[in-house]
Each structure stands twice: as C-alpha cells, then as structure tokens.
Design a protein around this motif. Structure first.
Motif, PDB file in Angstrom:
ATOM      1  N   THR A   1       0.868  -1.192   0.000  1.00 53.14           N
ATOM      2  CA  THR A   1       0.000   0.000   0.000  1.00 53.14           C
ATOM      3  C   THR A   1       0.891   1.224   0.000  1.00 53.14           C
ATOM      4  OG1 THR A   1      -1.536  -1.199   1.423  1.00 53.14           O
ATOM      5  CG2 THR A   1      -1.858   1.182   1.266  1.00 53.14           C
TER       6      THR A   1
ATOM      7  N   ASP B   1      -4.168   1.310   8.217  1.00 56.74           N
ATOM      8  CA  ASP B   1      -4.396   1.425   6.765  1.00 56.74           C
ATOM      9  C   ASP B   1      -3.375   0.621   5.954  1.00 56.74           C
ATOM     10  OD1 ASP B   1      -6.600   2.983   7.121  1.00 56.74           O
ATOM     11  OD2 ASP B   1      -5.639   4.890   6.581  1.00 56.74           O
TER      12      ASP B   1
ATOM     13  N   THR C   1      -3.334   6.754   1.479  1.00 58.08           N
ATOM     14  CA  THR C   1      -4.330   6.369   2.493  1.00 58.08           C
ATOM     15  C   THR C   1      -5.024   7.614   3.057  1.00 58.08           C
ATOM     16  OG1 THR C   1      -2.665   6.503   4.237  1.00 58.08           O
ATOM     17  CG2 THR C   1      -2.975   4.337   3.206  1.00 58.08           C
ATOM     18  N   ASN C   2      -6.227   7.388   3.596  1.00 56.50           N
ATOM     19  CA  ASN C   2      -6.963   8.504   4.206  1.00 56.50           C
ATOM     20  C   ASN C   2      -6.215   9.057   5.402  1.00 56.50           C
ATOM     21  OD1 ASN C   2      -9.047   8.440   2.449  1.00 56.50           O
ATOM     22  ND2 ASN C   2     -10.254   6.990   3.676  1.00 56.50           N
TER      23      ASN C   2
END
Ligand code: F6P
Length: 547
Positions: free
Chosen positions: A6, A73, A11-12
């Motif tokens: 990722t 996340d 990511t948020n």
C-alpha cells in the motif's frame, strides 16, 4: 503469503496527517504541556522494567490516533503476523525473516518449507552452550595444552557489529576471556590485534553468513598464515571455529565440521547476534547471560506482537519516525545513550536501520515519491553534549533524539550516576523548553555588561526549544534489558518498512561498490591500465600506484 503493498501516501490517514500537520507544526511543546496536565502520564508507556516517555514529542492525542490509523491502513497487524509466522516477507531474496524464532521457547512451532525450525535452533544453542562451557572452564585446551585466554571474532557488518556492541555493552558481566574483534580489510586492523596475542592461547571465531565476504576471508587467511608460522596445521582444529550458512566453503577453508556452528538464511546478517553469530558473546559473558539476552528479546517480541498499537513501544516509536521524517522533513535521528557501556549502540543501529530502510523502490518495484529511511547517528551522553549538542539545540535542523538511560549504575557510584542522569533529564528539558528572550534578558540583567552589549548578545543566547526527544528509562543494564532494547529497535525497523512499503530485509545497495572494487583490485595487483574508469577515479588510481 506475501506482504501487502500500500502506498502510504494514498491512504486517508496520510491525508488526515497532512492537514493535521498544518495545525500542529507551529505549536510549541511547552504549549502542549500547558494545555494538558495529563500529557506526561498519558504519553508514557510503562512496560516491565522500561519507562518510555513519548510526551516530549510534537504530537497530540489526535496525531497519535492518525498515526495509528496509518498503521491500520497499511495493515500492520497482518504484516506482524506474517513476520512472526515465517512468511516470505524478504521477498526480493525469497526468504522468511525469523530472528524472533531464535529467541522463542522450545515449545514454539515455526515452519519454514514445511519443517518446524525450533528443534534445530535448540540443537545449535546446545552446541553453543557446550562449547562455551568447555572454553570458559578451561577444559577446551589449545594445541599445546594451554588454556584459551583470548577470543578473536573475525567478521564484518552483521557478523561483527552485533557481537562487538553486545560484548562491549555487557563488559560488566564478562568472564576472564579477552575478546577482540577484527573486521576491517585494512591489514593494520588485524595486525594491531594479533601483535598482542599468542597463537597457543587464542581461539579464532570466523563469522560469515555467506563465507564469501572479502574482508572476513582475507583477515581469516592472513591470521591463519600468522598462526601457522608457529604452530602446525593439526593445531588449526583447536584454535579455529566458524559460524556460517555455507558449510562447504568453511570446510574448504580447513575447518573441521565439528567446529562449525551453523546458521540459516532466514536470519538476516544485521539481526543475527541471536544466532550462532552470538558465539563470541556467549564466550565473553557465559552462556547463561547469552540466554538472558535472548529471553529479554523474546519478552520484547511478545510485547510487540500482542500489545495494542497505542501501548506498543516499537510501534509508537516507529510511527514517530514517520511523523518527523515524512511530515516535518527531518532527515536524521540521534541515539544518545547515557551509559558509556552503550558506546557502540548507535554504530550498531546504523547498520540495522540504514541498511534495512535505505530503499528508494517500493514493494511493487516503483520509485517512491516520499522519504524512507532516516540517517542514524549518536554517541553517549555526556560526551556528546560537549561535541554536537550545540547543533541540536541551536542549529537549523530538526533532529528527534532517543535518550536512553538507566536508573541504577552497575558499579553503584551514586554521585557520578546522579550527575550523569541530571544531564540526561536536563538536556531533554532544555531541548523542549529552550530559553526565551525574556529569560535571557533576566539572566543578563544581573551582569555588568552595557545595555548595548546585552542587545547585541541577545539573539545568540536564545534557544527556540521545541526539539523532540523520547526518554527511554530502564531499571538497569543487564543482558535481559539489553536484549529488550535491541529487539525494540529491530521491531521499530520492521514497522517503518511496512509503513514506507519497502522491503527492509535485503541490502542490494552494498553490492555495486563491492563489484567495482573487485575490478579495481585486479588492476592494482596486476598494474594494468585503469583506463575504463572516469578520469577522476583513473587519476586517483594512477596517483596511488605511482606515488
Ligand atoms: O555489507 C553487506 C553485508 O551483506 C551485511 O548485510 C552483512 O552483515 C555483512 O555484509 C557480512 O556478511 P557475511 O556475514 O556474509 O560475511
């Protein structure tokens, strides 16, 4: 199963951290303390004999919450379980990463290629125990019947730094054996060590995971040649042992199979002091102390694996690095142990952290567009206060620092220990609070200097403060607490790598220079032209050869 990949910046939580950073970057730590009377307590983790105070960091509850969201996340929980269970998380080398298995209890099961590796781990530990006891007790004699007085560890990188740092750090617990470390291919290094030694009473421990490393093999060969000047070939088996994964090459070097302490490729060099690479540690401080070191690391493993992120020392510590590295653009971190015993600790961590996380390509093979591994440096306090602290206090760079201290000193000189620790506390306080204009003015007001002089001096005497530190306070330096401390940083490295989406367990970056050196060595040895080099390198080589 492979690690997930990722990009953290998508990511948020990363986006939240970016906007949160805007609200916090201008805040002074003093203000954070003034507005929250529980801050110090809330941001301290007490675990076992560790007291870790994160409160002098430029964070709020919200920062921590966002950082923990980031850990979620990027699926840190999943990564941790893959790490401990032996998944191939060192994907670029196709290996598991299982230094944690080396300190697990006998009842643990960890499978690699369908085989539980723990029984073999214990077989090697038994071999280390038996050999250590024979050497320390004097039962193992040298070729001429004399007892061993000196141990020389011949290795480099992870085959040197870990054992050297631990032996130095735990010198208080040492037995009568003198332990020496030869690492550099600089021939002056091994010559300076052997000039004080007698071959008849010395045991050489050649440590090389691959048994192909130029430095180690050159040193081992030269030392063996020196040894054979006074003792016959049959004497080698009493005086040379080796630690390696490469059994054939060790045998080809002339070391008996019985004298080989095997290690496995699922132990990374820089995480290998827990394996047979720790043989010199065991010899120096005795097997029981070596075992305590391992037990301490295992306790930290359990803390890391089983504790909520909010109370998890390596997790919070790693997330703080991300916070400073990726949001404050801090480039380096200082490690300042207030213990002369930990003199080599920062050097040891330089390999651990920088070889692991100095990567610019993510787990999908793409070049990252964010910062990864930090520069690690440090020296013990109080010496470092008289060397580079000026820059941390009043320089232009933000340098988060870990302060490591012990409640008890080993020799028990309370007067010195209070002086030492008063500096530890004072420095973290000074770094946080700084000194305001008003404080400087009031200090100057008692002096006879003219008003004009005072005004001139004023800007130089102000300390902005707001410099982040983490205070790690441990009851006492013991094999067990050192094991915990090292393991804490190992897990910190892991968490950073997961967040940055890089592979922390390969080290291809050290290869290029080694390859080029091979070519240049041939040229130096043969005197042939160095014409394929750039002009600068060519001139240097020519100057070296002809001067
Ligand atoms: O410098 C690269 C490196 O591979 C390190 O990671 C390792 O610790 C060191 O060399 C020594 O390697 P070996 O134990 O195989 O001699």
């Amino acid at each position: 199963m492979a690690l997930k990949s990722t990009n953290p910046t998508t990511t948020n939580s990363w986006k939240k951290l970016q906007s949160h950073f805007e609200t916090i970057k201008g805040k002074h730590l003093k203000e954070l303390f003034d507005t929250d009377s529980n801050r110090a307590t809330d941001l301290t983790i007490k675990w076992d004999d560790f007291y870790v105070d994160f409160s002098k960091n430029r964070i709020t509850d919200e920062t921590l919450a966002c950082l923990i969201d980031l850990a979620n996340d990027v699926d840190l929980k999943d990564a941790i379980s893959k790490y401990f269970s032996g998944d191939i998380i060192n994907a670029t080398e196709g290996r598991a990463v299982l230094h944690t298995a080396l300190r697990s209890p006998k009842t643990t099961e960890v499978f690699v290629d369908g085989e539980n590796i723990i029984p073999k781990v214990f077989e090697v530990k038994e071999k280390i125990r038996g050999f250590t006891e024979a050497v320390v007790s004097g039962e193992h004699k040298g070729f001429t019947g004399q007892t061993i007085t000196d141990i020389v560890n011949i290795g480099i990188g992870g085959s040197d730094l870990g054992p050297a740092m631990v032996v130095d750090s735990l010198q208080y617990y040492k037995n009568h054996l003198n332990t020496h470390f030869v690492s550099n291919v600089d021939g002056d290094h091994y010559n300076e060590i052997i000039k004080r030694l007698k071959p008849e009473t010395t045991l050489f421990v050649i440590v090389s995971k691959t048994f192909t490393t130029q430095e180690t093999l050159s040193n081992a060969n030269s030392i063996r040649a020196w040894f054979l000047e006074s003792l016959p070939l049959e004497a080698v088996s009493k005086h040379f042992v080796a630690v390696s994964t490469n059994i054939d090459s060790v045998k080809a070097f002339g070391i008996d199979e019985d004298n080989i302490f095997p290690m496995k490729d699922w132990v990374g060099g820089r995480f290998s002091l827990w394996s047979a690479v720790g043989l010199s540690i065991s010899l120096a401080i005795g097997y029981n102390n070596f075992e305590s070191l391992l037990n301490g690391a295992h306790k930290m493993d359990k803390h890391f694996r089983d504790t909520d992120f909010k109370e998890n020392i390596p997790v919070i510590s790693a997330l703080l690095t991300v916070w400073y590295n990726n949001f404050f653009n801090a480039e380096s971190e200082a490690i300042i142990p207030y213990s002369q015993y930990l003199n080599q600790f920062a050097t040891y961590l330089q390999q651990g952290i920088m070889e692991s996380n100095g990567k610019y390509v993510d787990r999908k093979g793409n070049v990252v567009d964010y910062q990864t591994g930090t520069i690690i440096w440090g020296e013990p306090g109080t010496n470092s206060q008289h060397a580079f602290f000026q820059l941390i206090h009043q320089g232009t760079k933000l340098i988060p620092a870990d302060f490591i201290g012990f409640i008890e000193s080993l020799h028990g000189n309370k007067d010195h220990h209070n002086k030492l620790m008063s500096n530890y506390f004072a420095q973290t306080e000074a770094l946080m609070n700084g000194k305001t204009k008003a404080e400087v003015l009031s200090e100057l007001s008692g002096q006879s200097t003219s008003e004009e002089e005072k005004d001139k001096l004023l800007p130089f005497k102000i300390f902005e403060g707001n410099k982040p530190t983490t205070s790690i306070l441990i009851k006492k330096l013991t094999p067990e607490s050192l094991g915990k401390l090292i393991a804490m940083y190992e897990h910190k490295i892991f968490v950073q790598g997961i967040v940055w989406n890089i592979y922390s367990y390969d080290q291809f970056g050290v290869e290029l220079g080694k390859q080029l050196a091979k070519t240049i060595l041939k040229e130096l040895d043969s005197g042939t032209s160095a014409s394929q080099h750039d002009t600068s390198t060519q001139n240097l080589i020519t100057h070296f050869r002809t001067s």
